[in-house]
Write a protein that holds these residues in place. Structure first.
Motif, PDB file in Angstrom:
ATOM      1  N   LYS A   1       1.642 -11.062  13.297  1.00  0.00           N
ATOM      2  CA  LYS A   1       1.149  -9.887  12.527  1.00  0.00           C
ATOM      3  C   LYS A   1       1.105 -10.004  11.037  1.00  0.00           C
ATOM      4  CE  LYS A   1       2.524  -6.335  16.004  1.00  0.00           C
ATOM      5  NZ  LYS A   1       3.732  -5.588  16.328  1.00  0.00           N
ATOM      6  N   SER A   2       2.018 -10.793  10.441  1.00  0.00           N
ATOM      7  CA  SER A   2       1.854 -11.223   8.747  1.00  0.00           C
ATOM      8  C   SER A   2       0.527 -12.324   8.758  1.00  0.00           C
ATOM      9  CB  SER A   2       3.203 -11.977   8.624  1.00  0.00           C
ATOM     10  OG  SER A   2       3.906 -10.948   8.764  1.00  0.00           O
ATOM     11  N   LEU A   3       0.433 -13.226   9.865  1.00  0.00           N
ATOM     12  CA  LEU A   3      -0.505 -14.427   9.486  1.00  0.00           C
ATOM     13  C   LEU A   3      -1.838 -13.942   9.771  1.00  0.00           C
ATOM     14  CD1 LEU A   3       0.940 -17.414  11.471  1.00  0.00           C
ATOM     15  CD2 LEU A   3       0.611 -17.080   8.946  1.00  0.00           C
ATOM     16  N   ILE A   4      -2.026 -12.915  10.650  1.00  0.00           N
ATOM     17  CA  ILE A   4      -3.435 -12.409  10.765  1.00  0.00           C
ATOM     18  C   ILE A   4      -3.941 -11.655   9.609  1.00  0.00           C
ATOM     19  CG2 ILE A   4      -2.883 -10.255  11.979  1.00  0.00           C
ATOM     20  CD1 ILE A   4      -5.603 -12.316  13.496  1.00  0.00           C
ATOM     21  N   LEU A   5      -3.022 -11.005   8.854  1.00  0.00           N
ATOM     22  CA  LEU A   5      -3.269 -10.115   7.525  1.00  0.00           C
ATOM     23  C   LEU A   5      -3.978 -11.120   6.486  1.00  0.00           C
ATOM     24  CD1 LEU A   5      -0.563  -7.782   7.410  1.00  0.00           C
ATOM     25  CD2 LEU A   5      -2.803  -7.360   8.185  1.00  0.00           C
ATOM     26  N   ILE A   6      -3.571 -12.467   6.549  1.00  0.00           N
ATOM     27  CA  ILE A   6      -3.758 -12.981   5.040  1.00  0.00           C
ATOM     28  C   ILE A   6      -5.435 -13.284   4.891  1.00  0.00           C
ATOM     29  CG2 ILE A   6      -3.744 -15.379   4.067  1.00  0.00           C
ATOM     30  CD1 ILE A   6      -1.090 -15.802   5.550  1.00  0.00           C
TER      31      ILE A   6
ATOM     32  N   MET B   1      -7.828 -10.926   5.233  1.00  0.00           N
ATOM     33  CA  MET B   1      -8.378  -9.489   4.614  1.00  0.00           C
ATOM     34  C   MET B   1      -7.672  -9.457   3.144  1.00  0.00           C
ATOM     35  SD  MET B   1      -6.990  -6.395   6.604  1.00  0.00           S
ATOM     36  CE  MET B   1      -5.312  -5.814   6.440  1.00  0.00           C
ATOM     37  N   LEU B   2      -6.495  -9.871   3.021  1.00  0.00           N
ATOM     38  CA  LEU B   2      -5.973  -9.846   1.644  1.00  0.00           C
ATOM     39  C   LEU B   2      -6.522 -10.858   0.709  1.00  0.00           C
ATOM     40  CD1 LEU B   2      -2.105  -9.660   2.542  1.00  0.00           C
ATOM     41  CD2 LEU B   2      -3.607  -7.666   1.841  1.00  0.00           C
ATOM     42  N   SER B   3      -7.141 -11.839   0.933  1.00  0.00           N
ATOM     43  CA  SER B   3      -7.377 -12.861   0.369  1.00  0.00           C
ATOM     44  C   SER B   3      -8.580 -12.662  -0.748  1.00  0.00           C
ATOM     45  CB  SER B   3      -8.032 -14.242   1.174  1.00  0.00           C
ATOM     46  OG  SER B   3      -7.034 -14.654   1.920  1.00  0.00           O
TER      47      SER B   3
ATOM     48  N   PRO C   1      -9.234  -9.112  10.982  1.00  0.00           N
ATOM     49  CA  PRO C   1      -8.083  -8.620  10.866  1.00  0.00           C
ATOM     50  C   PRO C   1      -8.050  -7.005  10.549  1.00  0.00           C
ATOM     51  CG  PRO C   1      -8.259 -10.607   9.869  1.00  0.00           C
ATOM     52  CD  PRO C   1      -9.763 -10.489  10.260  1.00  0.00           C
TER      53      PRO C   1
END
Lengths: 273, 305
Positions: free
Chosen positions: B119-124, B126-128, B183
């Motif tokens: 769940k954390s990895l998939i967020l990266i 869209m935060l980038s 994501p």
């Protein structure tokens, strides 16, 4: 959905392959940032090599890059502060008071985010040129309020809606004024909501490119605009670009993961809880 | 007498300042409304006014031309090319993100090995920062040293310079958008899936529904509001997409990947034709409002029935 049910092994492998595919691009950027020039362009690509920090040192010693990095930090902090200052009281009012046309007003605040940047940039550019706000951090912060205000207001409205009204009633019975209630009862309980709104505003300001590209110059550039300075006439210096890129990603990714729990409600401005 | 009146005034002022009067909501909302009005309504009105002008900054010409800028759009092939690209970007990435996002959400909502990490990895993505995302993909797409060409070679396909190809550049950009924003769709749909009551599945199972039937007839209708929210937010951003395109192709090769935002930007800030640029902004605003309304109405009313 029954979340206790477990995927079978096959589906778990499929899922992890997908996650891996989503991770590789960022991982590749990171690996490139700790490679020497030779390793970076090796074919077939090297997954195992001797890491170096020289790219990071070059970037960190690049005075103008650090200057622009600091610009980004200052713009993001100022944008966040302005957003909270105006948005938190507004969110509270939308949550706790009833007045005519309240829903219309709330929707109007939301709709300000819909305007295409190309529509508002022409007036801003022409106006800023006249009042000497081009290439200033203050000008950029003002323009960033076009998205930060709607953001904070809606997120905080959602958060305040979730706090029971009894809290205020109790302290008002004890004779406290409305202002006192807000300051000493509501705000202390709003920590997570304030934190999440602040971080979202910070991230969107940090990542913004379009306005920064047009409205800033050599003095007030933010770091997303400045990273292109590593693309020189001799070609793209990939090691340094990657190191700079990672340095840009680090704060937003860390902040984002910190407020993971509020990410959905934040990104949809409270439309999804 | 005098001091009594003074005290009364002071009491009134205090009540106003401590938000005890009926003015309170306006005190709390006022500053926001004033600022928001100044930075959104004013520019919009200004842009509408500018769209009726022939306004070139380089020759400092500026005079009223009525709807000439809008008429010009009809004959401007580049405007229609940009429209086509905007439509392809938007529809292409929205469909892919929705399908892929739904699949991933369905997989992720069940417990699996390393739930928290995944769940954390998939967020990266869209935060980038979009600019960094663009550069990252330029590196991956590199015709000589890019990782993607290496993988293509491994399976026996020829090297491609995707970003320089008129045919593939559009697709290459859509792939970036899918990587960056799926994501987000996953996150919304997962929140939706978690909110569905589990007993309806048992009911469906009792009625003899298979997995696909249960998804088609139970999950999908209940997920409509979440799908529409994902669609609206993705639509607004994909429609006015600029940053990644600017970094990766600048609208090229030629004008093969130029969308409305890109053309509007070049018109205003390269060709310095402010009137025409503003006119394009006005058209975009109208289209955004119309389509957002449509998505919201269609999907939400579908849900209520």
């Amino acid at each position: 959905m029954n979340s206790k049910s477990k995927n079978n092994i096959f589906l778990q492998i499929v899922l992890w392959l997908i996650i891996l595919a989503f991770t590789v691009p960022t991982l590749w950027l990171f690996l490139t940032s700790i490679k020497t020039r030779v390793d970076a362009f090796a074919m077939p690509p090297k997954w195992i090599f001797k890491p170096v920090v020289s790219n990071y040192l070059t970037v960190l010693h690049n005075k103008s890059f650090m200057h622009y990095y600091l610009n980004s930090v200052m713009v993001a902090i100022a944008t966040t502060a302005l957003g909270l200052l105006l948005g938190v009281p507004a969110g509270y009012a939308l949550s706790r008071y009833n007045f005519k046309k309240k829903d219309d007003l709330a929707f109007w605040i939301l709709s300000t985010r819909m305007a295409p940047p190309i529509l508002v940039i022409v007036p801003f550019y022409l106006l800023f040129r006249r009042i000497h706000l081009l290439d200033t951090l203050a000008g950029l912060v003002l323009v960033y309020a076009t998205f930060s205000l709607a953001f904070v207001t809606w997120m905080m409205k959602g958060y305040f809606d979730g706090l029971p009204r009894d809290l205020e009633e109790a302290s008002r019975v004890d004779g406290a004024t409305r202002l006192r209630c807000i300051v000493s009862v509501i705000l202390p309980l709003s920590g997570p909501g304030l934190m999440a709104s602040a971080i979202f505003t910070f991230i969107s300001s940090w990542n913004e490119y379009f306005y920064a590209l047009i409205l800033t110059g050599t003095r007030s550039q933010t770091v997303p605009v400045a990273i292109n300075s590593f693309i020189t006439f001799e070609g793209i210096r990939w090691g340094e670009i990657s190191a700079a890129g990672i340095l840009i990603l680090v704060p937003v990714v860390i902040f984002g993961l910190l407020v993971q729990k509020y990410l959905v409600s934040g990104l949809t401005m409270g439309a999804v809880k | 007498m005098y001091s009594k009146q003074c005290k009364q005034w002071w009491a009134t002022i205090r009540r106003v300042l401590t938000l005890e009067t009926r003015l309170a909501p306006f005190q709390l909302l006022g500053p926001l409304i004033i600022v928001l009005f100044a930075i959104t309504i004013f520019p919009t009105v200004y842009a509408i006014w500018a769209s009726t002008l022939y306004w070139h900054l380089d020759v400092s010409a500026k005079h009223f031309v009525g709807i000439a800028n809008f008429q010009h759009m009809f004959y401007d092939l580049r405007f229609w090319n940009a429209f086509k690209n905007t439509a392809i970007f938007t529809v292409g990435s929205l469909i892919c993100e929705l399908v892929l996002g739904m699949a991933i959400a369905l997989l992720m909502v069940n417990s699996h090995f390393g739930s928290r990490l995944s769940k954390s990895l998939i967020l990266i993505p869209m935060l980038s920062t979009p600019v960094v995302v663009g550069l990252m993909w330029v590196l991956l797409y590199d015709p000589q040293f890019g990782l993607l060409n290496y993988l293509f070679n491994l399976v026996g396909l020829p090297r491609q310079s995707w970003l320089a190809s008129e045919h593939y550049a559009l697709v290459a950009l859509i792939v970036i958008d899918i990587w960056e924003w799926t994501p987000f769709v996953v996150l919304i749909l997962m929140a939706g899936l978690q909110s569905l009551p589990s007993d309806i599945y048992e009911a469906a199972r009792c009625d003899g529904a298979g997995a696909w039937q249960a998804f088609r007839n139970v999950t999908l209708p209940l997920m409509k509001p979440f799908i529409s929210i994902a669609l609206v937010f993705r639509f607004m951003d994909a429609f006015r997409w600029f940053d990644t395109i600017y970094v990766v192709t600048k609208g090229g090769p030629g004008i093969a990947t130029e969308n409305w935002s890109m053309y509007g930007y070049l018109t205003g800030f390269s060709y310095l034709n402010m009137g025409y640029s503003a006119a394009m902004g006005v058209v975009m605003l109208i289209v955004i409002i119309a389509i957002s309304q449509l998505i919201i109405k269609r999907l939400f009313t579908g849900y209520n029935n």
